[in-house]
Design a protein around this motif. Sequence first.
Motif, PDB file in Angstrom:
ATOM      1  N   ALA A   1      -7.887   4.804  -3.149  1.00 39.46           N
ATOM      2  CA  ALA A   1      -7.753   5.674  -1.974  1.00 39.46           C
ATOM      3  C   ALA A   1      -9.067   5.864  -1.223  1.00 39.46           C
ATOM      4  O   ALA A   1      -9.048   6.124  -0.014  1.00 39.46           O
TER       5      ALA A   1
ATOM      6  N   CYS B   1       0.878   4.158  -2.818  1.00 41.58           N
ATOM      7  CA  CYS B   1       0.459   5.508  -2.438  1.00 41.58           C
ATOM      8  C   CYS B   1       1.203   6.580  -3.237  1.00 41.58           C
ATOM      9  O   CYS B   1       0.776   7.735  -3.256  1.00 41.58           O
TER      10      CYS B   1
ATOM     11  N   LEU C   1      -3.802   1.914  -6.220  1.00 41.52           N
ATOM     12  CA  LEU C   1      -4.485   2.123  -4.949  1.00 41.52           C
ATOM     13  C   LEU C   1      -5.898   2.642  -5.176  1.00 41.52           C
ATOM     14  O   LEU C   1      -6.134   3.447  -6.069  1.00 41.52           O
TER      15      LEU C   1
ATOM     16  N   ILE D   1       0.841  -1.198   0.000  1.00 41.78           N
ATOM     17  CA  ILE D   1       0.000   0.000   0.000  1.00 41.78           C
ATOM     18  C   ILE D   1       0.875   1.246   0.000  1.00 41.78           C
ATOM     19  O   ILE D   1       0.617   2.201  -0.739  1.00 41.78           O
ATOM     20  N   ALA D   2       1.927   1.241   0.801  1.00 44.27           N
ATOM     21  CA  ALA D   2       2.833   2.394   0.844  1.00 44.27           C
ATOM     22  C   ALA D   2       3.460   2.644  -0.530  1.00 44.27           C
ATOM     23  O   ALA D   2       3.569   3.796  -0.967  1.00 44.27           O
TER      24      ALA D   2
END
Length: 116
Positions: free
Chosen positions: A86, A37, A84, A33-34
């Motif tokens: 968000a 991002c 992602l 996920i990081a």
Amino acid sequence: MSPRTNAGGKFPLLRKAVPVFAALGDETRLRLIALLCAGSALSIAQLTAGTDITRQAVTKHLQVLSDAGLVRDIRQGRERLWELQASRLDEARRSLDVITEQWDQALLRLKTTLES
């Protein structure tokens, strides 16, 4: 009113966020996920670069994240890119805001009780 006794209100939001928090509870998935991002869609090869994690393992982790609605795959020619979603992180953040509000109210009640 406690979360156990309130069937409506804000608590369905908390229930809806459970799969997100479960998916983020794994270090590898949190790292993925990081990476996502940053904003651009990435291939599995890009997501595994510089790690000792196999592509098959990353694929399984991405599937868990996808099932939770945190990522989605995009076909670009023969390649499969991941990006992602968000909005699901925003929903989880709102769930944490609800919990924060509950704690603030509980602490205020405690302070009021102790000062009286």
